[in-house]
Design a protein around this motif. Structure first.
Motif, PDB file in Angstrom:
ATOM      1  N   ARG A 254     -17.968 -34.070-120.051  1.00 27.36           N
ATOM      2  CA  ARG A 254     -16.906 -33.537-120.591  1.00 27.36           C
ATOM      3  C   ARG A 254     -16.252 -34.137-122.184  1.00 27.36           C
ATOM      4  O   ARG A 254     -16.306 -33.443-122.825  1.00 27.36           O
ATOM      5  CB  ARG A 254     -15.774 -33.267-119.552  1.00 27.36           C
TER       6      ARG A 254
ATOM      7  N   VAL B  15     -17.467 -26.928-127.067  1.00 27.62           N
ATOM      8  CA  VAL B  15     -16.941 -25.870-126.127  1.00 27.62           C
ATOM      9  C   VAL B  15     -15.617 -25.087-126.523  1.00 27.62           C
ATOM     10  O   VAL B  15     -15.367 -23.906-126.608  1.00 27.62           O
ATOM     11  CB  VAL B  15     -16.848 -26.043-124.765  1.00 27.62           C
TER      12      VAL B  15
ATOM     13  N   THR C 183     -19.200 -25.186-116.367  1.00 27.76           N
ATOM     14  CA  THR C 183     -19.227 -26.562-116.259  1.00 27.76           C
ATOM     15  C   THR C 183     -19.556 -27.302-117.543  1.00 27.76           C
ATOM     16  O   THR C 183     -20.522 -26.867-118.110  1.00 27.76           O
ATOM     17  CB  THR C 183     -19.959 -27.125-114.958  1.00 27.76           C
ATOM     18  N   ILE C 184     -18.845 -28.561-117.565  1.00 32.03           N
ATOM     19  CA  ILE C 184     -19.229 -29.523-118.773  1.00 32.03           C
ATOM     20  C   ILE C 184     -19.596 -30.534-118.401  1.00 32.03           C
ATOM     21  O   ILE C 184     -18.668 -31.230-117.822  1.00 32.03           O
ATOM     22  CB  ILE C 184     -18.095 -29.357-119.952  1.00 32.03           C
ATOM     23  N   ASP C 185     -20.696 -31.345-118.645  1.00 34.32           N
ATOM     24  CA  ASP C 185     -20.972 -32.423-118.207  1.00 34.32           C
ATOM     25  C   ASP C 185     -21.816 -33.386-119.148  1.00 34.32           C
ATOM     26  O   ASP C 185     -23.194 -32.788-119.235  1.00 34.32           O
ATOM     27  CB  ASP C 185     -21.620 -32.593-116.721  1.00 34.32           C
TER      28      ASP C 185
ATOM     29  N   LEU D 292     -22.224 -20.726-125.460  1.00 36.24           N
ATOM     30  CA  LEU D 292     -21.826 -21.721-124.659  1.00 36.24           C
ATOM     31  C   LEU D 292     -23.210 -22.267-124.181  1.00 36.24           C
ATOM     32  O   LEU D 292     -23.243 -23.766-124.130  1.00 36.24           O
ATOM     33  CB  LEU D 292     -21.047 -21.005-123.583  1.00 36.24           C
TER      34      LEU D 292
ATOM     35  N   LYS E  51     -17.015 -34.633-115.525  1.00 32.39           N
ATOM     36  CA  LYS E  51     -17.444 -33.147-115.058  1.00 32.39           C
ATOM     37  C   LYS E  51     -16.233 -32.159-115.332  1.00 32.39           C
ATOM     38  O   LYS E  51     -15.361 -32.427-114.342  1.00 32.39           O
ATOM     39  CB  LYS E  51     -18.251 -33.275-113.633  1.00 32.39           C
TER      40      LYS E  51
ATOM     41  N   HIS F 133     -18.757 -33.095-125.038  1.00 34.80           N
ATOM     42  CA  HIS F 133     -18.953 -31.879-125.197  1.00 34.80           C
ATOM     43  C   HIS F 133     -18.119 -30.978-125.343  1.00 34.80           C
ATOM     44  O   HIS F 133     -18.070 -29.615-125.812  1.00 34.80           O
ATOM     45  CB  HIS F 133     -20.306 -31.355-124.403  1.00 34.80           C
ATOM     46  N   ALA F 134     -16.790 -31.229-124.914  1.00 37.00           N
ATOM     47  CA  ALA F 134     -15.457 -30.472-124.942  1.00 37.00           C
ATOM     48  C   ALA F 134     -15.230 -29.887-126.191  1.00 37.00           C
ATOM     49  O   ALA F 134     -14.732 -28.688-126.344  1.00 37.00           O
ATOM     50  CB  ALA F 134     -14.394 -31.093-124.221  1.00 37.00           C
TER      51      ALA F 134
ATOM     52  N   VAL G 286     -23.661 -27.818-120.864  1.00 33.96           N
ATOM     53  CA  VAL G 286     -23.054 -26.804-120.238  1.00 33.96           C
ATOM     54  C   VAL G 286     -23.633 -25.789-119.411  1.00 33.96           C
ATOM     55  O   VAL G 286     -24.910 -25.544-119.741  1.00 33.96           O
ATOM     56  CB  VAL G 286     -22.145 -25.954-121.579  1.00 33.96           C
TER      57      VAL G 286
END
Length: 82
Positions: A13, A20, A9-11, A69, A48, A16-17, A75
């Motif tokens: 998003r 990642v 999970t990315i929060d 990650l 999210k 931080h995407a 993350v």
């Protein structure tokens, strides 16, 4: 070689995407399937994100991938070996 399903999970998003994505690209040769999900509609887009990966590699490389990650703020990572 192990077959692994990894979920992360990315929060938030949007913040931080990109970081990642750089890591996913680095490990792209071991990722056989990638599915990215987030809620989206005409008026909004969720902060999210969920990414599900099917990985074919040895466990040492998977742990290295996981650690990179986890170094990204926001993350979370879980995986299972099949």
């Amino acid at each position: 070689m192990e077959t692994i399903i990894m979920a992360l999970t990315i929060d938030p998003r949007s913040a931080h995407a990109p970081q990642v994505q750089t890591i996913l690209t680095k490990y792209g040769c071991i990722i056989t399937t990638r599915l990215g999900l987030h809620e989206a509609n005409k008026n909004s887009c969720s902060e999210k994100g969920l990414i599900i990966l099917h990985i074919h590699s040895n466990i040492d490389e998977v742990k290295e991938f996981e650690n990179e990650l986890l170094d990204v703020e926001g993350v979370k990572v879980k995986y299972m070996t099949l």
